[in-house]
Write an enzyme that holds these catalytic residues in place. Structure first.
Site, PDB file in Angstrom:
ATOM      1  N   TYR A 148      12.960  -8.290  -6.744  1.00 51.91           N
ATOM      2  CA  TYR A 148      13.947  -8.924  -5.879  1.00 51.91           C
ATOM      3  C   TYR A 148      14.836  -7.900  -5.172  1.00 51.91           C
ATOM      4  O   TYR A 148      15.468  -8.222  -4.167  1.00 51.91           O
ATOM      5  CB  TYR A 148      14.843  -9.872  -6.687  1.00 51.91           C
ATOM      6  CG  TYR A 148      14.237 -11.220  -6.969  1.00 51.91           C
ATOM      7  CD1 TYR A 148      13.046 -11.338  -7.667  1.00 51.91           C
ATOM      8  CD2 TYR A 148      14.863 -12.382  -6.535  1.00 51.91           C
ATOM      9  CE1 TYR A 148      12.497 -12.577  -7.943  1.00 51.91           C
ATOM     10  CE2 TYR A 148      14.327 -13.631  -6.804  1.00 51.91           C
ATOM     11  CZ  TYR A 148      13.143 -13.719  -7.508  1.00 51.91           C
ATOM     12  OH  TYR A 148      12.617 -14.954  -7.774  1.00 51.91           O
ATOM     13  N   LYS A 198       3.729  -7.438 -18.515  1.00 49.97           N
ATOM     14  CA  LYS A 198       2.331  -7.292 -18.094  1.00 49.97           C
ATOM     15  C   LYS A 198       1.960  -5.835 -18.354  1.00 49.97           C
ATOM     16  O   LYS A 198       1.587  -5.080 -17.453  1.00 49.97           O
ATOM     17  CB  LYS A 198       2.201  -7.691 -16.608  1.00 49.97           C
ATOM     18  CG  LYS A 198       0.775  -7.768 -16.087  1.00 49.97           C
ATOM     19  CD  LYS A 198      -0.003  -8.964 -16.628  1.00 49.97           C
ATOM     20  CE  LYS A 198      -1.455  -8.915 -16.171  1.00 49.97           C
ATOM     21  NZ  LYS A 198      -2.293  -9.966 -16.771  1.00 49.97           N
ATOM     22  N   ASP A 230       0.731 -13.847 -18.443  1.00 46.85           N
ATOM     23  CA  ASP A 230      -0.290 -14.896 -18.228  1.00 46.85           C
ATOM     24  C   ASP A 230      -0.480 -15.706 -19.513  1.00 46.85           C
ATOM     25  O   ASP A 230      -0.555 -16.937 -19.498  1.00 46.85           O
ATOM     26  CB  ASP A 230      -1.610 -14.303 -17.697  1.00 46.85           C
ATOM     27  CG  ASP A 230      -2.089 -13.084 -18.460  1.00 46.85           C
ATOM     28  OD1 ASP A 230      -1.368 -12.567 -19.343  1.00 46.85           O
ATOM     29  OD2 ASP A 230      -3.227 -12.619 -18.178  1.00 46.85           O
ATOM     30  N   ASP A 254      11.622 -16.111 -13.201  1.00 42.27           N
ATOM     31  CA  ASP A 254      11.718 -17.140 -12.167  1.00 42.27           C
ATOM     32  C   ASP A 254      10.554 -18.121 -12.308  1.00 42.27           C
ATOM     33  O   ASP A 254      10.733 -19.339 -12.326  1.00 42.27           O
ATOM     34  CB  ASP A 254      11.688 -16.467 -10.784  1.00 42.27           C
ATOM     35  CG  ASP A 254      11.776 -17.483  -9.668  1.00 42.27           C
ATOM     36  OD1 ASP A 254      12.621 -18.390  -9.760  1.00 42.27           O
ATOM     37  OD2 ASP A 254      10.993 -17.374  -8.701  1.00 42.27           O
ATOM     38  N   ASP A 258      10.552 -22.230 -14.108  1.00 43.92           N
ATOM     39  CA  ASP A 258      10.134 -23.465 -13.414  1.00 43.92           C
ATOM     40  C   ASP A 258       9.052 -24.182 -14.227  1.00 43.92           C
ATOM     41  O   ASP A 258       9.062 -25.407 -14.357  1.00 43.92           O
ATOM     42  CB  ASP A 258       9.567 -23.166 -12.012  1.00 43.92           C
ATOM     43  CG  ASP A 258      10.626 -23.279 -10.922  1.00 43.92           C
ATOM     44  OD1 ASP A 258      11.808 -22.959 -11.201  1.00 43.92           O
ATOM     45  OD2 ASP A 258      10.281 -23.680  -9.790  1.00 43.92           O
TER      46      ASP A 258
HETATM   47  C1  IPM Z   1      16.108 -19.478  -8.776  1.00 44.50           C
HETATM   48  C2  IPM Z   1      15.669 -19.596  -7.343  1.00 44.50           C
HETATM   49  C3  IPM Z   1      16.024 -18.300  -6.618  1.00 44.50           C
HETATM   50  C4  IPM Z   1      15.293 -17.180  -7.310  1.00 44.50           C
HETATM   51  C5  IPM Z   1      15.748 -18.282  -5.107  1.00 44.50           C
HETATM   52  C6  IPM Z   1      16.436 -19.425  -4.390  1.00 44.50           C
HETATM   53  C7  IPM Z   1      16.139 -16.972  -4.502  1.00 44.50           C
HETATM   54  O1  IPM Z   1      14.320 -19.874  -7.256  1.00 44.50           O
HETATM   55  O2  IPM Z   1      17.324 -19.344  -9.017  1.00 44.50           O
HETATM   56  O3  IPM Z   1      15.263 -19.545  -9.664  1.00 44.50           O
HETATM   57  O4  IPM Z   1      14.114 -16.936  -7.033  1.00 44.50           O
HETATM   58  O5  IPM Z   1      15.902 -16.534  -8.149  1.00 44.50           O
HETATM   59 MN    MN Z   2      13.350 -20.174  -9.177  1.00 47.37          MN
END
Ligand code: IPM
Ligand code: MN
Length: 368
Positions: A148, A198, A230, A254, A258
């Site tokens: 990032y 990894k 993975d 990240d 999710d």
């Molecule tokens: C999160 C989001 C952010 C990230 C984006 C919006 C930059 O997906 O907070 O997980 O990737 O960190």
């Molecule tokens: Mn995210």
């Protein structure tokens, strides 16, 4: 603590784009319910971030907003939108830059994403209830390093055509502080840290693994295991209850968080908290945000689930203000409304009543 500080807390509210404002509004409503029940004063100041800030102020986050955040005890963040159509490939006008700047300049290197599915939602997840049973994990995501932020990061022209580069850089010190954070948290939980990397491919991961091994020696009562990213993605849905604290670099965290959100039924359920080392009069300075994005496809339709934002506000009360009872009351209020059978669209389930963002927010505030 000086007298005038007692019970006065400052929060910067950054609703952002898409569904950000709707879900943040419900979180604020819940904070106001807490304030009136317990006699606290929450001094809230609103500011723009993301697309709305680009349009009104010419930057994804202005210097004035950064200063406002610096001066507050905590930040409640909504969501950030996609880049405007036609923005240049290397454009600085990317809404996400607001979040990246906040994280970097406020040195919020540790992002905590707890995943503890509510019992009543076990059947709304796409994963079988018996697999989910007992899941209670915490993703500790490194937030100010890795892909990032590494330089160079650009698209460039070459005689052979365009090429693009991103850079994955970690210093040993950056790895050490996030791994120590994970171990300290695991000590008060089930005493297991899973470090995700990894290392079979990436140099940064080999340094990560070596550093995790070294830190582990300082925490003899905590077990350390290593998983390749993975394999971790697979184990998360195969046997989620086997995890306690997962610590990993920015991009892996990240993606895995999710995925892990589906264990809790929906992306709309997962809160997060980001900390550095700075303290407030009551606890840790922090930024709190739902892990979901701005979901422009459903913005303004009263469909968004505000629970991730509300649970983020609960984390704010607990960690930045030291208001543990108030935080637990908010979490219990959310659970009570879910138990009573109310759902937003994302948690649709036969026999349950689907209500709007605003209605579920009101019910939760009333339950406080
Ligand atoms: C999160 C989001 C952010 C990230 C984006 C919006 C930059 O997906 O907070 O997980 O990737 O960190
Ligand atoms: Mn995210």
């Amino acid at each position: 603590m000086s007298k005038e500080q007692v019970g006065t807390y400052t929060i910067t509210i950054l609703p952002g784009d898409g569904i950000g404002p709707e879900v943040t509004e419900q979180a604020v409503r819940v904070l106001q319910a807490v304030a009136s029940r317990y006699g606290h004063t929450f001094n809230m100041t609103w500011a723009l971030v993301g697309l709305s800030a680009i349009e009104a102020e010419g930057a994804a986050i202005s210097d004035a907003t950064m200063q406002l955040c610096q001066r507050s005890d905590a930040i409640l963040f909504g969501a950030i939108g996609d880049p405007p159509r036609g923005a240049g490939l290397n454009s600085n006008l990317q809404p996400a830059k607001a979040l990246l700047r906040l994280r970097k300049e406020l040195e919020l290197f540790a992002n905590l994403r707890p995943v503890r599915p509510f019992q009543a939602l076990l059947n709304t997840s796409s994963i079988k209830a018996e697999v989910l049973q007992g899941t209670d994990l915490l993703v500790v995501r490194e937030l100010t390093g890795g892909l990032y932020y590494g330089k160079p990061s650009e698209i460039r022209e070459t005689p052979q055509g365009d090429e693009a580069i991103d850079t994955l850089l970690y210093t040993e010190a950056e790895i050490e502080r996030i791994v120590r954070t994970a171990f300290a948290l695991a000590k008060d939980r089930r005493k297991k840290v899973t470090s995700v990397d990894k290392a079979n491919v990436l140099s940064s991961s080999r340094l990560w693994r070596r550093t995790a091994e070294r830190i582990a020696a300082d925490y003899p009562d905590v077990t350390l295991e290593h998983l390749l990213v993975d394999s971790c993605a697979m184990h998360l849905i195969r046997h989620p209850a086997s995890f306690d604290v997962i610590v990993t670099e920015n991009m892996f965290g990240d993606i895995l968080s999710d995925e892990a959100s589906m264990l809790a039924g929906s992306l709309g359920m997962l809160p997060s908290a980001s900390f550095g080392t700075r303290r407030t009069a009551y606890g840790l300075f922090g930024l709190y945000e739902p892990i979901h994005g701005s979901a422009p496809d459903i913005a303004g339709q009263r469909k968004a689930n505000p629970i991730a934002a509300i649970l983020s506000a609960a984390m704010l009360l607990r960690y930045s203000f030291g208001l543990k009872e108030e935080a637990a009351v908010v979490e219990a209020a959310v659970e009570r409304v879910i138990d009573a059978g109310y759902r937003t669209e994302d948690l649709r389930e036969a026999g349950k009543e689907i209500i709007s963002t605003q209605e579920i927010g009101r019910l939760i505030a009333e339950a406080i």
